[in-house]
Scaffold this motif. Structure first.
Motif, PDB file in Angstrom:
ATOM      1  N   PRO A 410      25.986  46.486  51.856  1.00 24.12           N
ATOM      2  CA  PRO A 410      27.354  46.899  51.163  1.00 24.12           C
ATOM      3  C   PRO A 410      28.073  45.505  50.224  1.00 24.12           C
ATOM      4  N   VAL A 411      29.349  45.386  49.513  1.00 27.91           N
ATOM      5  CA  VAL A 411      29.468  45.245  48.841  1.00 27.91           C
ATOM      6  C   VAL A 411      30.674  45.528  49.355  1.00 27.91           C
ATOM      7  N   LYS A 412      31.334  45.023  50.140  1.00 24.97           N
ATOM      8  CA  LYS A 412      32.721  45.634  50.631  1.00 24.97           C
ATOM      9  C   LYS A 412      34.069  44.887  49.843  1.00 24.97           C
ATOM     10  N   ASP A 413      33.883  43.431  49.721  1.00 22.19           N
ATOM     11  CA  ASP A 413      34.372  42.384  49.039  1.00 22.19           C
ATOM     12  C   ASP A 413      34.359  41.999  47.890  1.00 22.19           C
ATOM     13  N   ASN A 414      34.706  43.050  46.791  1.00 22.26           N
ATOM     14  CA  ASN A 414      34.378  43.144  45.334  1.00 22.26           C
ATOM     15  C   ASN A 414      35.555  42.667  44.595  1.00 22.26           C
ATOM     16  N   VAL A 415      36.062  41.336  44.035  1.00 24.27           N
ATOM     17  CA  VAL A 415      37.207  41.010  43.088  1.00 24.27           C
ATOM     18  C   VAL A 415      36.607  40.916  41.883  1.00 24.27           C
ATOM     19  N   ILE A 416      34.749  41.784  41.947  1.00 25.70           N
ATOM     20  CA  ILE A 416      34.557  40.908  39.989  1.00 25.70           C
ATOM     21  C   ILE A 416      35.459  41.241  39.870  1.00 25.70           C
ATOM     22  N   HIS A 417      35.694  42.594  39.220  1.00 24.31           N
ATOM     23  CA  HIS A 417      36.321  43.316  37.944  1.00 24.31           C
ATOM     24  C   HIS A 417      37.827  42.472  37.987  1.00 24.31           C
ATOM     25  N   GLU A 418      38.738  42.228  38.426  1.00 23.12           N
ATOM     26  CA  GLU A 418      39.737  41.153  38.623  1.00 23.12           C
ATOM     27  C   GLU A 418      39.608  40.301  38.149  1.00 23.12           C
ATOM     28  N   ALA A 451      30.239  32.392  25.368  1.00 20.53           N
ATOM     29  CA  ALA A 451      29.649  33.522  26.820  1.00 20.53           C
ATOM     30  C   ALA A 451      30.947  33.503  28.025  1.00 20.53           C
ATOM     31  N   LEU A 452      30.727  34.999  27.997  1.00 18.21           N
ATOM     32  CA  LEU A 452      31.131  34.317  29.738  1.00 18.21           C
ATOM     33  C   LEU A 452      30.511  35.736  30.479  1.00 18.21           C
ATOM     34  N   THR A 453      30.124  34.927  31.833  1.00 24.48           N
ATOM     35  CA  THR A 453      29.373  35.306  32.619  1.00 24.48           C
ATOM     36  C   THR A 453      30.035  35.696  34.171  1.00 24.48           C
ATOM     37  N   PRO A 454      29.191  36.009  34.972  1.00 27.95           N
ATOM     38  CA  PRO A 454      29.790  36.308  36.008  1.00 27.95           C
ATOM     39  C   PRO A 454      29.241  35.606  37.133  1.00 27.95           C
ATOM     40  N   VAL A 455      29.781  35.756  38.157  1.00 25.50           N
ATOM     41  CA  VAL A 455      28.794  35.467  39.563  1.00 25.50           C
ATOM     42  C   VAL A 455      29.140  35.906  41.224  1.00 25.50           C
ATOM     43  N   LYS A 456      27.880  36.668  41.378  1.00 26.92           N
ATOM     44  CA  LYS A 456      28.813  36.707  43.035  1.00 26.92           C
ATOM     45  C   LYS A 456      26.801  36.204  43.775  1.00 26.92           C
ATOM     46  N   PHE A 457      28.182  36.319  44.852  1.00 23.96           N
ATOM     47  CA  PHE A 457      26.634  35.103  45.711  1.00 23.96           C
ATOM     48  C   PHE A 457      26.927  35.136  46.991  1.00 23.96           C
ATOM     49  N   GLY A 458      25.218  34.836  48.005  1.00 25.58           N
ATOM     50  CA  GLY A 458      25.570  34.779  48.893  1.00 25.58           C
ATOM     51  C   GLY A 458      25.784  34.608  50.043  1.00 25.58           C
ATOM     52  N   TYR A 623      29.622  37.306  53.211  1.00 24.46           N
ATOM     53  CA  TYR A 623      30.291  37.353  52.154  1.00 24.46           C
ATOM     54  C   TYR A 623      29.729  37.197  50.891  1.00 24.46           C
ATOM     55  N   PHE A 624      30.683  37.664  50.040  1.00 25.62           N
ATOM     56  CA  PHE A 624      30.145  37.022  49.111  1.00 25.62           C
ATOM     57  C   PHE A 624      30.806  36.011  48.151  1.00 25.62           C
ATOM     58  N   ALA A 625      30.591  35.019  47.386  1.00 34.22           N
ATOM     59  CA  ALA A 625      31.836  34.240  46.608  1.00 34.22           C
ATOM     60  C   ALA A 625      31.161  34.845  45.377  1.00 34.22           C
ATOM     61  N   TYR A 626      32.623  34.836  45.156  1.00 32.83           N
ATOM     62  CA  TYR A 626      32.801  35.565  43.746  1.00 32.83           C
ATOM     63  C   TYR A 626      32.815  34.018  42.328  1.00 32.83           C
ATOM     64  N   GLY A 627      32.595  34.377  41.188  1.00 35.03           N
ATOM     65  CA  GLY A 627      33.544  34.069  40.031  1.00 35.03           C
ATOM     66  C   GLY A 627      32.654  34.098  38.931  1.00 35.03           C
ATOM     67  N   ALA A 628      33.637  33.224  37.625  1.00 35.46           N
ATOM     68  CA  ALA A 628      33.246  33.295  36.533  1.00 35.46           C
ATOM     69  C   ALA A 628      33.601  32.631  35.302  1.00 35.46           C
ATOM     70  N   LYS A 728      36.220  30.438  51.906  1.00 36.99           N
ATOM     71  CA  LYS A 728      34.919  30.986  50.687  1.00 36.99           C
ATOM     72  C   LYS A 728      34.484  29.761  50.694  1.00 36.99           C
ATOM     73  N   ALA A 729      33.114  29.323  50.916  1.00 34.32           N
ATOM     74  CA  ALA A 729      31.884  28.679  50.287  1.00 34.32           C
ATOM     75  C   ALA A 729      32.264  27.970  48.657  1.00 34.32           C
TER      76      ALA A 729
END
Length: 780
Positions: A410-418, A451-458, A623-628, A728-729
């Motif tokens: 499960p992805v419980k820490d999703n902040v990619i939208h914000e 271009a704008l690209t996102p990141v979700k990394f375990g 957990y997942f780390a996010y970025g863009a 986060k890492a």
């Protein structure tokens, strides 16, 4: 925030005083600038030290019928020559599957494979002598590309497959479909300090190895097995590395093993320092990938079905190809919910260097495939790729239907939208996109792309047992603190962060805390410093050790002043109890006289991890780390030359332990990832020889390749997982941010065809590759 182990010793009202979360200088920064930081080659040599070099194969695949070493032995300064027959124990440095010999024994499997060790009185004499061997080869058929290996059914491991849902039915029912192929090249780690090991025999058959390595314990195992010793006879030490990037996780074992074999043979100290050309010829790189993909999608660009076959160049042995491929499979989704997928990964056995870990460890190779698919979907529909990306994001509801990865986590820490919304606004993405199209309409040769690209990394090792760490903390009578932990410092600042954590826990200034060299004689059974877990694991272990010391001191102070130990606090170099502020140094001195233990060991094991390699399901990440990132480029369509005009990156470091270090890591990862996708091209000739084996033939990004306008920010977001101080890492995930560079270049090339044609641009997007893609779009 639930932090029961910290709340008792660090009240929330005291957060104003803190070492954690502050931008502190790297603990070796001054030494780096002054040139006084000691690396392995700077250590004062023991009297009688000899120098070694490796004799390398000139054939990609051949039997060694005979090898004449007479000229080698008779060369000036040569003391000894060692072959596989001189290894008293196991001739192997394979980390998982034992298929990787330290020295070739009767069979060579790639150009550059070590066959013997020359020991001489100087580095230069050893290298010159190593080239004088006369080898009689019986050449065998060589597989030089992953495609050749696949066709010959040559793999280092069985293919792996992850399925969810019903791809065939979902694909057949999809309103729109696409199919395609993509090639993404490998990458040389290009650490500033090359591979080096210095082996010094000790009494009673022991061996000390000073090694530039990310994994001292693996080096200990390799040396012990090669010399037929128990592990307690082998000590491996690493104070710092001049970069590693994964290339010194397992592949430093060959150099450590060879140095120890030579030292054991001559009964004296031997240093093995690789010349840059030899280093690049011998060692493995980032795995190149070849993809064949299919996807079904709707009118909004939502992916209804996705299938990908990932073929990777493993090289001649397994090394870490299995875990790398696994991580690629687990990152194919990147930031997107994929309901019906069929993901296959195959590790092709080729007669080339055995590829290995590299920053991201397969994650970037997995994620770029879905980004390429989305980029094509957007162009096919005539939509902004960012809107298609948003349509496919994981859901906001942690318990929602669109919030489970293909492998079941499960992805419980999703902040990619914000996070993406913030970057989109801060970077003025929409206005700049419109401006780029206006520019292109008026400019026949120079074309802009954005271009704008996102990141979700375990984040975690995808082998569960490696998610553990140990540490020692010593408090001396003068109040100074010495820390030893199982992580290794390769410039990324893990020692600085661990020192900050310990200083915070003890309530003392950072200047009072020193971190010593990583040493297998102090911390046993260490995990490699890799998978972005260095600060996560070792910070927790060191915090645990410091906490135990605080508890002992709190008991002593509380007893003396009639207080509850829970009310004793450590901050500002003082111990606070009952309204009194006692100098930390004074309390420590009293504790010593009272025979209170002032040192402690700490341990940490990441909880709640599981992985079933057979079903490819589980919870492999903590957990997942996010970025863009947003990148804007300009391309010369007549030559393929390009320049990055501006880059905006927003990265989720949680509660950053050290914002300055974390921003530096994001900047470095961005430029390194940009190099992988644009300028860094590995090339083997038809004989299997790596021709890009030196700075003269292999182009990493230079200062002139960095954008003049480079904006890096950290996203404010405490980790929902109980990581060290909810941080986060930040080692590996930012390497995916420069996907935006590659797709900005593709956007610029697409403008040649009025954005109606998907450019057949492969990675690395060299000038030549860009020019070819422009030509294809022009003709298409």
């Amino acid at each position: 925030m639930n932090q029961p182990t910290e709340a008792r010793l660090l009240a929330e009202s005291d957060i104003m005083w803190a070492e954690v979360g502050q931008s502190r200088p790297h603990e070796s920064a001054q030494l780096h600038v002054l040139g006084t930081a000691n690396y392995v080659d700077d250590i004062r040599e023991v009297q009688g030290t000899l120098h070694a070099a490796l004799g390398l194969s000139q054939k990609a695949h051949a039997k060694i019928r005979a090898i004449d070493l007479e000229a080698v032995r008779n060369s000036p300064g040569v003391v000894a020559v060692c072959t596989a027959a001189d290894i008293p124990g196991a001739n192997d440095c394979g980390p998982i599957i034992h298929d990787d010999p330290i020295l070739a024994d009767g069979l060579v499997q790639y150009v550059g494979q070590p066959m013997f060790i020359v020991v001489a009185d100087s580095h230069d004499n050893a290298r010159r002598a190593a080239r004088k061997a006369v080898v009689d080869y019986e050449e065998l058929p060589a597989l030089l590309t992953p495609q050749q290996a696949r066709d010959a059914n040559s793999f280092v491991l069985p293919p792996m497959q992850l399925r969810r849902g019903q791809f065939e039915q979902a694909y057949a029912a999809a309103p729109h479909k696409l199919q395609g192929k993509l090639a993404v090249g490998g990458q040389e780690q290009f650490y500033l300090e090359g591979q080096i090991s210095y082996a010094i025999p000790k009494e009673d058959g022991g061996m000390l190895v000073l090694c530039s390595t990310q994994h001292p314990t693996e080096m200990q195992h390799t040396v012990a097995h090669a010399l037929d010793l128990l592990s307690h006879k082998v000590q491996v030490e690493c104070r710092r590395m001049g970069g590693g990037f994964g290339g010194k996780e397992t592949q430093s074992a060959l150099w450590a093993g060879a140095a120890a074999i030579a030292a054991n043979y001559v009964k004296g100290p031997v240093k093995l320092r690789a010349d840059r050309d030899d280093d690049m010829m011998v060692t493995g790189k980032r795995h190149c990938f070849w993809y064949e993909y299919e996807a079904g999608y709707d009118d909004e660009g939502r992916i209804l079905a996705a299938k990908v076959e990932m073929l990777t160049r493993a090289g001649f042995s397994a090394d870490l190809s299995g875990p790398v491929a696994t991580r690629a499979v687990c990152h194919f989704d990147n930031a997107y919910y994929l309901s019906d997928v069929d993901i296959v990964a195959m590790c092709a056995r080729t007669n080339t260097q055995s590829n290995t870990a590299f920053r991201g460890f397969g994650g970037p190779q997995g994620a770029i495939a879905i980004e390429y698919i989305i980029d094509e979907i957007a162009r096919n529909l005539g939509r902004d790729a960012l809107d298609v990306r948003k349509a496919n994001f994981y859901g906001r509801d942690p318990d929602g239907a669109r919030n489970t990865t293909p492998y079941g986590q499960p992805v419980k820490d999703n902040v990619i939208h914000e996070l993406v919304a913030q970057l989109e606004s801060d970077s003025s993405y929409r206005a700049r996109r419109a401006a780029a199209r206006e520019f292109n309409a008026m400019s026949p040769v120079l074309k802009k792309g954005i271009a704008l690209t996102p990141v979700k990394f375990g984040v975690a090792f995808n082998t569960v047992h490696q998610n553990q760490a140990g540490a020692l903390v010593h408090v001396y009578v003068d109040g100074s603190v010495l820390v030893n932990h199982g992580g290794t410092e390769m410039g990324q600042g893990v020692n600085t962060k661990v020192a900050q954590v310990v200083a915070q826990q003890l309530g003392v200034d950072l200047s009072l805390v020193q971190v010593s060299a990583t040493d297998t004689a102090k911390i046993a059974n260490t995990s490699p410093t890799a998978a972005s877990t260095g600060a996560d694991l070792n910070g927790k272990a060191a915090q645990d050790a410091a906490r135990q010391i605080c508890e002992r001191l709190a008991q002593m102070v509380a007893k003396e002043y009639g207080a509850d130990p829970a009310d004793v606090q450590f901050r500002n170099n003082h111990v606070h109890v009952g309204g009194r502020a006692l100098p930390f140094k004074q309390v420590v001195a009293k504790a010593y006289l009272a025979r209170v233990q002032l040192w402690s060991d700490g341990f940490y094991a990441t909880p709640n991890l599981c992985w079933d390699s057979k079903t490819m399901t589980g919870t492999p990440f903590s957990y997942f780390a996010y970025g863009a990132a947003v990148s804007e480029v300009i391309v010369d369509t007549l030559t393929g030359e390009w320049k990055l005009l501006r880059a905006d990156a927003l990265y989720d470091a949680g509660n950053s332990l050290n914002p300055a270090i974390d921003k530096g890591q994001v900047e470095g990862a961005f430029i390194q990832g940009m190099g992988w996708l644009t300028t860094e091209e590995l090339w083997w000739n038809q004989m299997g020889k790596l021709m890009t084996h030196a700075p003269s033939t292999y182009k990493i990004p230079a200062v002139s390749d960095c954008p003049e306008d480079f904006r890096v920010s950290l996203y404010k977001n405490a980790n929902v997982t109980d990581s060290i101080h909810r941080s986060k890492a930040v080692g590996e995930p930012p390497l995916l941010l420069p996907f935006s560079v590659f797709f900005a270049i593709r956007d610029a090339v697409a403008s040649v065809g009025d954005y109606r044609v998907n450019p057949p641009l492969q990675a690395p997007a060299t000038y030549e590759a860009i020019f070819n893609a422009v030509t294809a779009v022009s003709e298409g």
